[in-house]
Design a protein around this motif. Structure first.
Motif, PDB file in Angstrom:
ATOM      1  N   TRP A  61      20.217  57.867  14.659  1.00 62.52           N
ATOM      2  CA  TRP A  61      19.331  58.501  13.490  1.00 62.52           C
ATOM      3  C   TRP A  61      18.588  59.821  13.789  1.00 62.52           C
ATOM      4  N   TYR A  62      18.763  59.929  15.159  1.00 64.04           N
ATOM      5  CA  TYR A  62      17.874  61.238  15.757  1.00 64.04           C
ATOM      6  C   TYR A  62      18.020  62.429  15.086  1.00 64.04           C
ATOM      7  N   ASP A  63      19.268  62.839  14.801  1.00 60.67           N
ATOM      8  CA  ASP A  63      19.479  64.151  14.204  1.00 60.67           C
ATOM      9  C   ASP A  63      18.804  64.309  12.850  1.00 60.67           C
ATOM     10  N   LEU A  77      19.412  70.021  30.218  1.00 63.07           N
ATOM     11  CA  LEU A  77      18.661  68.780  30.822  1.00 63.07           C
ATOM     12  C   LEU A  77      18.065  67.857  29.586  1.00 63.07           C
ATOM     13  N   GLY A  78      18.278  66.775  29.579  1.00 66.47           N
ATOM     14  CA  GLY A  78      17.861  65.782  28.668  1.00 66.47           C
ATOM     15  C   GLY A  78      18.366  66.233  27.034  1.00 66.47           C
ATOM     16  N   CYS A  79      19.781  66.504  27.420  1.00 61.30           N
ATOM     17  CA  CYS A  79      20.590  66.815  26.269  1.00 61.30           C
ATOM     18  C   CYS A  79      20.547  66.369  24.816  1.00 61.30           C
ATOM     19  N   GLY A  80      20.292  64.901  25.044  1.00 68.25           N
ATOM     20  CA  GLY A  80      20.156  64.226  23.924  1.00 68.25           C
ATOM     21  C   GLY A  80      21.605  63.932  23.188  1.00 68.25           C
ATOM     22  N   THR A  81      21.445  64.057  21.802  1.00 64.86           N
ATOM     23  CA  THR A  81      22.640  64.125  20.825  1.00 64.86           C
ATOM     24  C   THR A  81      23.553  65.360  20.829  1.00 64.86           C
ATOM     25  N   ILE A 138      23.126  66.547  30.680  1.00 63.28           N
ATOM     26  CA  ILE A 138      22.440  65.338  31.239  1.00 63.28           C
ATOM     27  C   ILE A 138      21.569  64.624  30.609  1.00 63.28           C
ATOM     28  N   ASP A 139      21.894  63.365  30.457  1.00 62.63           N
ATOM     29  CA  ASP A 139      20.685  62.481  29.747  1.00 62.63           C
ATOM     30  C   ASP A 139      20.913  60.923  30.323  1.00 62.63           C
ATOM     31  N   ARG A 140      19.449  60.394  30.220  1.00 64.10           N
ATOM     32  CA  ARG A 140      19.572  59.036  30.778  1.00 64.10           C
ATOM     33  C   ARG A 140      19.999  58.087  29.855  1.00 64.10           C
ATOM     34  N   SER A 141      19.770  58.394  28.384  1.00 64.42           N
ATOM     35  CA  SER A 141      20.231  57.481  27.400  1.00 64.42           C
ATOM     36  C   SER A 141      21.770  57.265  27.052  1.00 64.42           C
ATOM     37  N   VAL A 142      22.407  56.358  27.435  1.00 67.47           N
ATOM     38  CA  VAL A 142      24.172  56.248  27.091  1.00 67.47           C
ATOM     39  C   VAL A 142      24.105  56.015  25.514  1.00 67.47           C
ATOM     40  N   SER A 189      16.320  73.260  28.641  1.00 67.94           N
ATOM     41  CA  SER A 189      15.908  72.049  28.440  1.00 67.94           C
ATOM     42  C   SER A 189      14.914  71.987  27.148  1.00 67.94           C
ATOM     43  N   THR A 190      15.193  71.199  26.035  1.00 70.35           N
ATOM     44  CA  THR A 190      14.432  71.504  24.630  1.00 70.35           C
ATOM     45  C   THR A 190      13.723  69.929  24.479  1.00 70.35           C
ATOM     46  N   TYR A 191      12.576  69.987  24.162  1.00 68.19           N
ATOM     47  CA  TYR A 191      11.852  68.690  23.982  1.00 68.19           C
ATOM     48  C   TYR A 191      12.275  67.494  24.766  1.00 68.19           C
ATOM     49  N   ALA A 192      12.618  67.863  25.989  1.00 69.47           N
ATOM     50  CA  ALA A 192      12.958  66.541  26.894  1.00 69.47           C
ATOM     51  C   ALA A 192      11.829  66.397  28.150  1.00 69.47           C
ATOM     52  N   ALA A 250      22.642  60.259  33.696  1.00 71.58           N
ATOM     53  CA  ALA A 250      21.751  60.284  34.768  1.00 71.58           C
ATOM     54  C   ALA A 250      20.277  60.357  34.475  1.00 71.58           C
ATOM     55  N   ASP A 251      19.494  59.696  35.272  1.00 66.65           N
ATOM     56  CA  ASP A 251      17.897  59.933  35.082  1.00 66.65           C
ATOM     57  C   ASP A 251      17.538  61.272  35.801  1.00 66.65           C
ATOM     58  N   ALA A 252      17.194  62.136  35.316  1.00 65.55           N
ATOM     59  CA  ALA A 252      16.992  63.437  36.023  1.00 65.55           C
ATOM     60  C   ALA A 252      16.141  63.331  37.194  1.00 65.55           C
ATOM     61  N   ALA A 253      15.248  62.395  37.353  1.00 63.83           N
ATOM     62  CA  ALA A 253      14.104  62.354  38.225  1.00 63.83           C
ATOM     63  C   ALA A 253      14.862  61.738  39.413  1.00 63.83           C
ATOM     64  N   ARG A 292      13.593  53.848  22.152  1.00 66.41           N
ATOM     65  CA  ARG A 292      13.216  54.928  21.270  1.00 66.41           C
ATOM     66  C   ARG A 292      14.694  56.001  21.176  1.00 66.41           C
ATOM     67  N   TYR A 293      15.381  56.191  22.500  1.00 64.02           N
ATOM     68  CA  TYR A 293      16.243  57.000  22.545  1.00 64.02           C
ATOM     69  C   TYR A 293      17.580  55.992  22.663  1.00 64.02           C
ATOM     70  N   GLY A 294      17.604  54.722  22.457  1.00 64.42           N
ATOM     71  CA  GLY A 294      18.525  53.820  22.431  1.00 64.42           C
ATOM     72  C   GLY A 294      19.244  53.359  20.927  1.00 64.42           C
ATOM     73  N   GLY A 302      12.658  76.045  17.242  1.00 63.91           N
ATOM     74  CA  GLY A 302      12.311  76.206  18.900  1.00 63.91           C
ATOM     75  C   GLY A 302      13.892  76.562  19.659  1.00 63.91           C
ATOM     76  N   ARG A 303      14.724  75.496  19.271  1.00 68.25           N
ATOM     77  CA  ARG A 303      15.802  75.732  20.097  1.00 68.25           C
ATOM     78  C   ARG A 303      16.510  77.072  19.945  1.00 68.25           C
ATOM     79  N   GLU A 304      16.472  77.493  18.698  1.00 69.19           N
ATOM     80  CA  GLU A 304      17.087  78.805  18.387  1.00 69.19           C
ATOM     81  C   GLU A 304      16.434  80.130  19.282  1.00 69.19           C
TER      82      GLU A 304
HETATM   83  C1  LIG Z   1      13.370  64.101  22.170  1.00 70.47           C
HETATM   84  S1  LIG Z   1      14.784  63.962  22.897  1.00 70.47           S
HETATM   85  C2  LIG Z   1      15.432  65.692  23.037  1.00 70.47           C
HETATM   86  C3  LIG Z   1      16.934  65.759  22.916  1.00 70.47           C
HETATM   87  C4  LIG Z   1      17.335  67.204  22.928  1.00 70.47           C
HETATM   88  N1  LIG Z   1      17.421  67.884  24.154  1.00 70.47           N
HETATM   89  C5  LIG Z   1      16.984  67.929  21.702  1.00 70.47           C
HETATM   90  O1  LIG Z   1      16.576  69.038  21.732  1.00 70.47           O
HETATM   91  O2  LIG Z   1      17.301  67.402  20.608  1.00 70.47           O
HETATM   92  C6  LIG Z   1      14.401  63.582  24.635  1.00 70.47           C
HETATM   93  C7  LIG Z   1      15.674  63.400  25.474  1.00 70.47           C
HETATM   94  O3  LIG Z   1      15.423  63.267  26.878  1.00 70.47           O
HETATM   95  C8  LIG Z   1      16.004  62.169  27.443  1.00 70.47           C
HETATM   96  N2  LIG Z   1      15.274  61.640  28.723  1.00 70.47           N
HETATM   97  C9  LIG Z   1      14.047  61.049  28.846  1.00 70.47           C
HETATM   98  N3  LIG Z   1      13.864  60.867  30.129  1.00 70.47           N
HETATM   99  C10 LIG Z   1      15.068  61.385  30.774  1.00 70.47           C
HETATM  100  C11 LIG Z   1      15.327  61.588  32.335  1.00 70.47           C
HETATM  101  N4  LIG Z   1      14.405  60.965  33.109  1.00 70.47           N
HETATM  102  N5  LIG Z   1      16.311  61.846  32.598  1.00 70.47           N
HETATM  103  C12 LIG Z   1      17.293  62.359  31.652  1.00 70.47           C
HETATM  104  N6  LIG Z   1      16.813  62.252  30.515  1.00 70.47           N
HETATM  105  C13 LIG Z   1      15.886  62.055  29.806  1.00 70.47           C
HETATM  106  C14 LIG Z   1      15.875  61.088  26.506  1.00 70.47           C
HETATM  107  O4  LIG Z   1      16.988  60.309  26.563  1.00 70.47           O
HETATM  108  C15 LIG Z   1      16.332  61.874  25.175  1.00 70.47           C
HETATM  109  O5  LIG Z   1      17.705  62.057  24.761  1.00 70.47           O
END
Ligand SMILES: C[S@@+](CC[C@H](N)C(=O)[O-])C[C@H]1O[C@@H](n2cnc3c(N)ncnc32)[C@H](O)[C@@H]1O
Length: 221
Positions: free
Chosen positions: A14-16, A47-51, A71-75, A123-126, A99-102, A7-9, A28-30
């Motif tokens: 197209w995510y944005d 945390l989980g910064c995505g794009t 930080i995000d686990r999806s390259v 951290s937003t929606y992550a 990195a995988d935050a876990a 999904r995040y690969g 929400g982020r604002e």
């Molecule tokens: C819904 S997106 C949110 C992205 C961004 N924070 C935003 O507000 O648009 C969730 C993000 O969390 C990342 N993610 C999921 N599990 C993760 C983990 N264990 N460690 C780091 N990032 C992770 C995904 O790769 C994805 O980019």
């Protein structure tokens, strides 16, 4: 987990456009950045910064002397974030950490701050898409300096007269792999130095919840 990675690969580019950012999730982020109140010169972990949709708001607050560590686990998501950083000329202000935050070593993030720890984590929606969200939060929180601040923005079921939109909210969360009932801001409410001073805002009929608070003493790294 494999579905989440897909999904995040492949879908990262197209995510944005497809994530509902413009009509729903930007609000929400604002709200979250407003409650977080980053200061000039701060270093903020995303945390989980995505794009990188938070970067402009965070950098506007911390100024040219501040930093964002994404930080995000999806390259693939990070590749989109990197293109954003290049297009905006933010090379000196943004560090991207795959990195995988876990399983992250908080010391690696602290090293990026010159050893003092970040001033805040956002951290937003992550966290709602992370099965091991408690461990991810513990590790990233450990990279924040004592007395730092944190903000979490995530989703819940809309309520009141907006309840009729619940099926749409559920669909959005299912599409993104998020658990709408995770309520990850509770981790922050638990860790706040003063539970009475936790700040909270809701947007879009309560579907989006932003919570911010000062953190207590640093936890063990
Ligand atoms: C819904 S997106 C949110 C992205 C961004 N924070 C935003 O507000 O648009 C969730 C993000 O969390 C990342 N993610 C999921 N599990 C993760 C983990 N264990 N460690 C780091 N990032 C992770 C995904 O790769 C994805 O980019």
């Amino acid at each position: 987990m494999a579905t989440l990675m897909r999904r995040y690969g492949a879908g990262a580019r197209w995510y944005d456009v497809l994530s509902g950012e413009k009509w729903v999730y930007r609000a929400g982020r604002e709200a979250g950045i407003r409650l977080l109140r980053p200061r000039r010169g701060d270093t903020v972990i995303d945390l989980g910064c995505g794009t990188g949709l938070n970067f402009s708001g965070l950098l506007a607050a911390v100024g040219p002397e501040g930093r964002v560590i994404g930080i995000d686990r999806s390259v693939d998501m990070l590749a989109v974030a990197r293109r954003r950083v290049e297009a905006m000329g933010w090379h000196d202000c943004v560090r991207l950490v795959p990195a995988d935050a876990a399983t992250l070593d908080p010391g690696d993030v602290v090293a990026l701050t010159g050893g003092r720890g970040a001033d805040a984590v956002f951290s937003t929606y992550a966290l709602s898409v992370m099965p091991a969200r408690e461990e991810a939060w513990r590790r990233v929180r450990a990279a924040v300096r004592p007395g730092g601040r944190a903000g979490i923005v995530d989703m819940q079921r809309p309520h009141g007269r907006w309840r009729a939109l619940e099926p749409l909210a559920l669909l959005a969360c299912a599409t993104g792999g998020a658990d709408i009932d995770a309520h990850p801001w509770r981790l922050l409410e638990r860790d706040a130095v003063d539970p009475g001073a936790v700040e909270r805002a809701e947007r879009k009929g309560g579907h989006l919840v932003a919570v911010a608070a000062d953190l207590g003493a640093a936890i063990t790294r």
